[in-house]
Scaffold this motif. Structure first.
Motif, PDB file in Angstrom:
ATOM      1  N   GLN A 129      -1.870   3.898  -3.256  1.00 42.46           N
ATOM      2  CA  GLN A 129      -2.751   5.065  -3.437  1.00 42.46           C
ATOM      3  C   GLN A 129      -2.394   5.861  -4.688  1.00 42.46           C
ATOM      4  O   GLN A 129      -3.263   6.264  -5.443  1.00 42.46           O
ATOM      5  CB  GLN A 129      -2.606   6.020  -2.244  1.00 42.46           C
ATOM      6  N   THR A 130      -1.105   6.100  -4.887  1.00 46.64           N
ATOM      7  CA  THR A 130      -0.687   7.006  -5.963  1.00 46.64           C
ATOM      8  C   THR A 130      -0.359   6.282  -7.252  1.00 46.64           C
ATOM      9  O   THR A 130      -0.248   6.901  -8.305  1.00 46.64           O
ATOM     10  CB  THR A 130       0.581   7.790  -5.549  1.00 46.64           C
ATOM     11  N   ASN A 131      -0.172   4.972  -7.175  1.00 46.67           N
ATOM     12  CA  ASN A 131       0.262   4.188  -8.330  1.00 46.67           C
ATOM     13  C   ASN A 131       1.558   4.714  -8.914  1.00 46.67           C
ATOM     14  O   ASN A 131       1.752   4.729 -10.135  1.00 46.67           O
ATOM     15  CB  ASN A 131      -0.818   4.159  -9.417  1.00 46.67           C
ATOM     16  N   ALA A 132       2.414   5.169  -8.055  1.00 44.33           N
ATOM     17  CA  ALA A 132       3.702   5.695  -8.502  1.00 44.33           C
ATOM     18  C   ALA A 132       4.729   5.579  -7.378  1.00 44.33           C
ATOM     19  O   ALA A 132       4.354   5.505  -6.209  1.00 44.33           O
ATOM     20  CB  ALA A 132       3.553   7.157  -8.920  1.00 44.33           C
ATOM     21  N   VAL A 148       2.435  -0.268 -13.205  1.00 44.87           N
ATOM     22  CA  VAL A 148       1.608  -0.876 -14.250  1.00 44.87           C
ATOM     23  C   VAL A 148       1.045  -2.220 -13.807  1.00 44.87           C
ATOM     24  O   VAL A 148       0.138  -2.760 -14.410  1.00 44.87           O
ATOM     25  CB  VAL A 148       2.373  -1.019 -15.592  1.00 44.87           C
ATOM     26  N   GLN A 149       1.596  -2.745 -12.735  1.00 43.80           N
ATOM     27  CA  GLN A 149       1.105  -4.019 -12.211  1.00 43.80           C
ATOM     28  C   GLN A 149       1.545  -4.163 -10.762  1.00 43.80           C
ATOM     29  O   GLN A 149       2.634  -3.691 -10.397  1.00 43.80           O
ATOM     30  CB  GLN A 149       1.710  -5.157 -13.039  1.00 43.80           C
ATOM     31  N   CYS A 150       0.707  -4.801  -9.976  1.00 43.76           N
ATOM     32  CA  CYS A 150       1.083  -5.092  -8.586  1.00 43.76           C
ATOM     33  C   CYS A 150       0.817  -6.578  -8.343  1.00 43.76           C
ATOM     34  O   CYS A 150      -0.307  -7.033  -8.497  1.00 43.76           O
ATOM     35  CB  CYS A 150       0.272  -4.220  -7.636  1.00 43.76           C
ATOM     36  N   ILE A 151       1.848  -7.305  -8.010  1.00 49.23           N
ATOM     37  CA  ILE A 151       1.711  -8.745  -7.789  1.00 49.23           C
ATOM     38  C   ILE A 151       1.766  -9.015  -6.284  1.00 49.23           C
ATOM     39  O   ILE A 151       2.683  -8.562  -5.596  1.00 49.23           O
ATOM     40  CB  ILE A 151       2.830  -9.519  -8.534  1.00 49.23           C
ATOM     41  N   ASP A 152       0.755  -9.723  -5.813  1.00 46.51           N
ATOM     42  CA  ASP A 152       0.655 -10.029  -4.385  1.00 46.51           C
ATOM     43  C   ASP A 152       1.427 -11.316  -4.102  1.00 46.51           C
ATOM     44  O   ASP A 152       1.075 -12.377  -4.613  1.00 46.51           O
ATOM     45  CB  ASP A 152      -0.829 -10.197  -4.041  1.00 46.51           C
ATOM     46  N   PHE A 177       5.884  -4.535  -7.067  1.00 47.77           N
ATOM     47  CA  PHE A 177       5.366  -3.464  -7.918  1.00 47.77           C
ATOM     48  C   PHE A 177       6.143  -3.441  -9.223  1.00 47.77           C
ATOM     49  O   PHE A 177       7.379  -3.363  -9.203  1.00 47.77           O
ATOM     50  CB  PHE A 177       5.490  -2.111  -7.224  1.00 47.77           C
ATOM     51  N   ILE A 178       5.419  -3.511 -10.345  1.00 50.20           N
ATOM     52  CA  ILE A 178       6.072  -3.383 -11.644  1.00 50.20           C
ATOM     53  C   ILE A 178       5.848  -1.943 -12.095  1.00 50.20           C
ATOM     54  O   ILE A 178       4.701  -1.491 -12.206  1.00 50.20           O
ATOM     55  CB  ILE A 178       5.469  -4.356 -12.695  1.00 50.20           C
ATOM     56  N   GLY A 179       6.929  -1.230 -12.302  1.00 50.98           N
ATOM     57  CA  GLY A 179       6.833   0.182 -12.652  1.00 50.98           C
ATOM     58  C   GLY A 179       7.416   0.461 -14.027  1.00 50.98           C
ATOM     59  O   GLY A 179       8.441  -0.097 -14.398  1.00 50.98           O
TER      60      GLY A 179
END
Ligand code: FE
Length: 225
Positions: A59-62, A119-123, A130-132
């Motif tokens: 939701q927050t991307n953080a 910056v990216q989310c890999i399933d 989560f790449i932050g």
């Protein structure tokens, strides 16, 4: 063949990954947070899709990462590692600060914290990776050592719960030969095992107000195994 014991030789840290905002949020204990690139500094954090915190990160991307100290309390590890935020508000009574992105940052028992925007989310089937990108990083205290996964396993006698990416089914581990006949008791909440053979006091002789050193569950809940 895979000897799963060899996986315990990999070094990890122990972190508290949090996300959400001022109204609602959650956090969980993770040993899989690591830096991937230097310029810009980007990190990866693995999170089980069933973890309540995953919803907040989406939701927050953080998210934030608190680096736990060696003597982090069993209460904190029990609450964030073995209980679900769907049932309790894990942040209640905690020392929380809020980052640039508004995500909660847990300061208790932590020596430093990091804040990331996703910056990216890999399933990856059961987990999200989560790449932050690092936005903020601060030292909280410089005296304590960071807790490592090896310390957590050896001294705290902790293990990875089912949702952890490093969870290993006990049946996959080589059978240990037990020479001394003794009783063992298991915590139903976190799986901590009290083994009479290695402790100075027999389980039966522990005081009634004794609690699980890992998650704080009561002695009376323990099950003989
Ligand atoms: Fe426990």
């Amino acid at each position: 063949m895979i000897n799963f014991e060899s996986l315990f030789k990999i070094s990890y840290g122990i972190y508290l990954v949090s996300s959400g905002d001022k109204n609602k949020g959650n956090g969980f204990i993770s040993n899989t947070v690591f830096q991937i690139t230097a310029e810009p500094p980007r990190f990866a954090a693995s999170c089980n899709k069933d973890n309540y915190t995953a919803e907040f990160i989406k939701q927050t991307n953080a998210f934030s990462v608190s680096i736990l100290k060696e003597d982090a309390s069993s209460d904190l590890i029990g609450k964030f590692g073995y209980k679900s935020g769907k049932e309790i508000n894990k942040f209640e009574g905690m020392n929380i600060s809020y980052g640039e992105t508004g995500v909660p940052i847990v300061l208790n028992d932590s020596i430093a914290y990091l804040e990331f925007k996703v910056v990216q989310c890999i399933d990856i089937d059961t987990h999200y990776l989560f790449i932050g990108e690092l936005l903020n990083a601060e030292i909280i205290e410089n005296i304590s050592e960071p807790m490592t996964y090896a310390y957590y396993r050896k001294v705290k006698k902790g293990f990875s719960p089912k949702n952890a990416p490093t969870y290993i089914d006990k049946s996959k581990l080589e059978k240990q030969t037990i020479v001394i006949e003794s009783k063992k008791y298991k915590c139903p909440v976190c799986g901590y095992i009290y083994d009479d053979a290695v402790e100075n006091i027999k389980f039966a002789d522990l005081p009634d107000d004794w609690v699980c050193p890992l998650c704080g569950d009561e002695k009376s809940d323990f099950i003989e195994i």
